[in-house]
Design a protein around this motif. Structure first.
Motif, mmCIF file in Angstrom:
data_model
loop_
_atom_site.group_PDB
_atom_site.id
_atom_site.type_symbol
_atom_site.label_atom_id
_atom_site.label_comp_id
_atom_site.label_asym_id
_atom_site.label_seq_id
_atom_site.Cartn_x
_atom_site.Cartn_y
_atom_site.Cartn_z
ATOM 1 N N ASN A 153 -15.801 1.823 -0.970
ATOM 2 C CA ASN A 153 -15.665 2.179 -2.390
ATOM 3 C C ASN A 153 -14.540 1.375 -3.053
ATOM 4 O OD1 ASN A 153 -17.704 4.067 -2.158
ATOM 5 N ND2 ASN A 153 -16.308 5.782 -1.800
ATOM 6 N N ILE A 154 -13.440 1.178 -2.308
ATOM 7 C CA ILE A 154 -12.293 0.437 -2.845
ATOM 8 C C ILE A 154 -12.672 -1.017 -3.141
ATOM 9 C CG2 ILE A 154 -10.056 -0.572 -2.127
ATOM 10 C CD1 ILE A 154 -9.435 2.202 -0.868
ATOM 11 N N SER A 155 -13.623 -1.562 -2.372
ATOM 12 C CA SER A 155 -14.030 -2.958 -2.588
ATOM 13 C C SER A 155 -14.670 -3.167 -3.965
ATOM 14 C CB SER A 155 -14.979 -3.426 -1.480
ATOM 15 O OG SER A 155 -16.253 -2.812 -1.613
ATOM 16 N N ALA A 156 -15.038 -2.071 -4.641
ATOM 17 C CA ALA A 156 -15.635 -2.169 -5.980
ATOM 18 C C ALA A 156 -14.589 -2.134 -7.095
ATOM 19 C CB ALA A 156 -16.641 -1.034 -6.179
ATOM 20 N N VAL A 157 -13.320 -1.890 -6.746
ATOM 21 C CA VAL A 157 -12.247 -1.837 -7.756
ATOM 22 C C VAL A 157 -12.014 -3.257 -8.287
ATOM 23 C CG1 VAL A 157 -9.809 -1.267 -8.151
ATOM 24 C CG2 VAL A 157 -11.223 0.199 -6.685
ATOM 25 N N SER A 158 -11.680 -3.360 -9.573
ATOM 26 C CA SER A 158 -11.651 -4.668 -10.241
ATOM 27 C C SER A 158 -10.485 -5.572 -9.844
ATOM 28 C CB SER A 158 -11.644 -4.465 -11.761
ATOM 29 O OG SER A 158 -10.500 -3.703 -12.144
ATOM 30 N N SER A 159 -9.330 -4.997 -9.493
ATOM 31 C CA SER A 159 -8.176 -5.855 -9.190
ATOM 32 C C SER A 159 -7.338 -5.277 -8.056
ATOM 33 C CB SER A 159 -7.286 -6.015 -10.433
ATOM 34 O OG SER A 159 -6.609 -4.797 -10.713
ATOM 35 N N TRP A 160 -6.584 -6.158 -7.387
ATOM 36 C CA TRP A 160 -5.704 -5.705 -6.298
ATOM 37 C C TRP A 160 -4.583 -4.814 -6.814
ATOM 38 C CZ3 TRP A 160 -7.297 -5.622 -1.635
ATOM 39 C CH2 TRP A 160 -8.180 -6.606 -1.139
ATOM 40 N N SER A 161 -4.176 -5.059 -8.053
ATOM 41 C CA SER A 161 -3.126 -4.223 -8.645
ATOM 42 C C SER A 161 -3.597 -2.775 -8.765
ATOM 43 C CB SER A 161 -2.757 -4.778 -10.026
ATOM 44 O OG SER A 161 -1.746 -3.998 -10.609
ATOM 45 N N LYS A 162 -4.857 -2.596 -9.188
ATOM 46 C CA LYS A 162 -5.420 -1.239 -9.297
ATOM 47 C C LYS A 162 -5.639 -0.624 -7.914
ATOM 48 C CE LYS A 162 -7.562 -1.542 -13.846
ATOM 49 N NZ LYS A 162 -8.820 -1.532 -14.624
ATOM 50 N N VAL A 163 -6.051 -1.454 -6.947
ATOM 51 C CA VAL A 163 -6.196 -0.972 -5.569
ATOM 52 C C VAL A 163 -4.855 -0.455 -5.068
ATOM 53 C CG1 VAL A 163 -6.620 -1.673 -3.174
ATOM 54 C CG2 VAL A 163 -8.162 -2.456 -4.985
ATOM 55 N N ASN A 164 -3.808 -1.244 -5.291
ATOM 56 C CA ASN A 164 -2.470 -0.897 -4.833
ATOM 57 C C ASN A 164 -1.980 0.416 -5.453
ATOM 58 O OD1 ASN A 164 0.857 -1.686 -5.323
ATOM 59 N ND2 ASN A 164 0.005 -1.865 -3.277
ATOM 60 N N GLN A 165 -2.135 0.542 -6.755
ATOM 61 C CA GLN A 165 -1.707 1.772 -7.451
ATOM 62 C C GLN A 165 -2.488 2.984 -6.953
ATOM 63 O OE1 GLN A 165 -2.280 0.756 -11.587
ATOM 64 N NE2 GLN A 165 -0.836 -0.955 -11.450
ATOM 65 N N GLY A 166 -3.802 2.802 -6.753
ATOM 66 C CA GLY A 166 -4.640 3.904 -6.280
ATOM 67 C C GLY A 166 -4.268 4.344 -4.872
ATOM 68 N N LEU A 167 -3.961 3.369 -4.009
ATOM 69 C CA LEU A 167 -3.577 3.697 -2.631
ATOM 70 C C LEU A 167 -2.241 4.429 -2.581
ATOM 71 C CD1 LEU A 167 -4.670 0.456 -0.738
ATOM 72 C CD2 LEU A 167 -5.680 2.732 -0.512
ATOM 73 N N ILE A 168 -1.317 4.060 -3.456
ATOM 74 C CA ILE A 168 -0.019 4.752 -3.515
ATOM 75 C C ILE A 168 -0.230 6.213 -3.935
ATOM 76 C CG2 ILE A 168 2.185 4.911 -4.760
ATOM 77 C CD1 ILE A 168 2.112 1.771 -4.805
ATOM 78 N N ARG A 169 -1.084 6.440 -4.930
ATOM 79 C CA ARG A 169 -1.399 7.827 -5.358
ATOM 80 C C ARG A 169 -2.035 8.600 -4.205
ATOM 81 N NH1 ARG A 169 -3.077 5.273 -10.172
ATOM 82 N NH2 ARG A 169 -5.265 5.394 -9.519
ATOM 83 N N MET A 170 -2.964 7.946 -3.509
ATOM 84 C CA MET A 170 -3.661 8.586 -2.396
ATOM 85 C C MET A 170 -2.691 8.924 -1.269
ATOM 86 S SD MET A 170 -6.974 6.927 -0.504
ATOM 87 C CE MET A 170 -7.829 7.728 0.838
ATOM 88 N N TYR A 171 -1.753 8.022 -1.007
ATOM 89 C CA TYR A 171 -0.763 8.240 0.061
ATOM 90 C C TYR A 171 0.116 9.446 -0.262
ATOM 91 C CZ TYR A 171 2.631 7.037 3.716
ATOM 92 O OH TYR A 171 3.424 7.054 4.835
#
Length: 316
Positions: A295-313
């Motif tokens: 699902n993460i591979s569909a996110v538009s940018s690495w910056s958004k991936v990074n922010q989302g992973l921090i929230r998830m953590y």
């Protein structure tokens, strides 16, 4: 001679053997309001910023070992015994040497024949050695004037390699290693300047040793959420690894599910190294065994991936 503020002896610190304080769900509120939580998350986020846009293979400087040896840099020792500084002269090198020792112990403790496929009991023999030697290993990393810290810091090291009763490993153990490194920063053994070395040299070597433990002793995932979790064993390398890839000119999140891209770039990026390990350990379609990452591979940018992973953590 005059002594600058930086060279002044540190304030006297007292140390204690940590004990478990979070025993039930209601204790989590106490943890999230604590200075320890602020320090821990601050440490994770500082390192996240420090590795932004940087490759594992990039060059960076590492600070010398602290007060104990700093004044000797151009003295008798450096003139006549240059190997003294080359071999284990920085805390980063000493930490890598510590992890190399743990790696060597795996080679010296082969798996035993047993009926069960998972959780090889030889791990308990390996762990018993760490349990016995942890304080001595930590003492090789910290300067003599902080010797009393060894018994406190060593607890986090012992907690970082998995559970010897259940023979499992998970993100809680990974968090203990991050706390171990955070402790070393708090007592001044590691410096703010060492951000890239902490992640790329020390934490990455830790990951290599943990993967070897997981494969050698067939360790169970601790507290795994199965396909609903990010990964069976790790979380932080996905955070820091996505930060490495922010603003990359070619690689986008959609590329990490491409086997060719992973094979060509994994040595430069921690995130892709994690993907490679998953594909080595698991069979079947990626979307099925690692649904969250798919699902993460569909996110538009690495910056958004990074922010989302921090929230998830933080949430997990």
């Amino acid at each position: 001679p005059d002594t600058s503020e930086e060279e002044a002896p540190p304030l006297q610190q007292s140390f204690m053997i940590p004990k478990k304080e979070i025993n039930m769900v209601s204790d989590m509120a106490k943890w999230k309001c604590s200075q320890a939580y602020a320090d821990y998350m601050g440490f994770i986020l500082t390192l996240n910023e420090g590795v932004k846009g940087k490759k594992l293979t990039c060059e960076y400087e590492v600070s010398e070992v602290g007060e104990e040896f700093g004044s000797l840099r151009f003295s008798f020792f450096s003139l006549f015994f240059p190997f003294f500084f080359f071999f284990g002269s920085t805390p980063i090198e000493k930490l890598v040497a510590l992890l190399n020792t743990l790696d060597r112990w795996i080679d010296e403790t082969p798996p035993v024949d047993q009926p069960s496929r998972f959780g090889n009991k030889a791990f308990r023999t390996w762990y018993a050695k760490l349990d016995q030697e942890a304080e001595r290993l930590v003492a090789t990393v910290i300067p003599r004037h902080l010797a009393d810290a060894a018994q406190e810091v060593a607890v986090y090291l012992k907690e970082s390699v998995g559970n010897s009763t259940r023979i499992d490993y998970g993100t809680g153990h990974e968090a203990a290693f991050a706390a171990f490194l955070c402790c070393l920063c708090k007592i001044g053994v590691l410096r703010v300047d060492d951000q890239m070395a902490i992640v790329f040299k020390v934490f990455n070597r830790y990951l290599e040793v943990m993967r070897k433990l997981q494969k050698t002793y067939r360790m169970e995932p601790a507290g795994s959420q199965g396909v609903w979790g990010l990964d069976d064993f790790q979380f932080l390398p996905f955070i820091w690894g996505s930060s490495q890839l922010i603003d990359h000119p070619n690689l986008e999140p959609r590329h990490f599910v491409d086997e060719k891209v992973v094979n060509e770039n994994h040595k430069d990026f921690m995130f892709l190294e994690c993907i490679l390990f998953i594909t080595e350990m698991k069979t079947g379609p990626f979307a099925e065994h690692s649904n969250q990452l798919w699902n993460i591979s569909a996110v538009s940018s690495w910056s958004k991936v990074n922010q989302g992973l921090i929230r998830m953590y933080k949430a997990e």
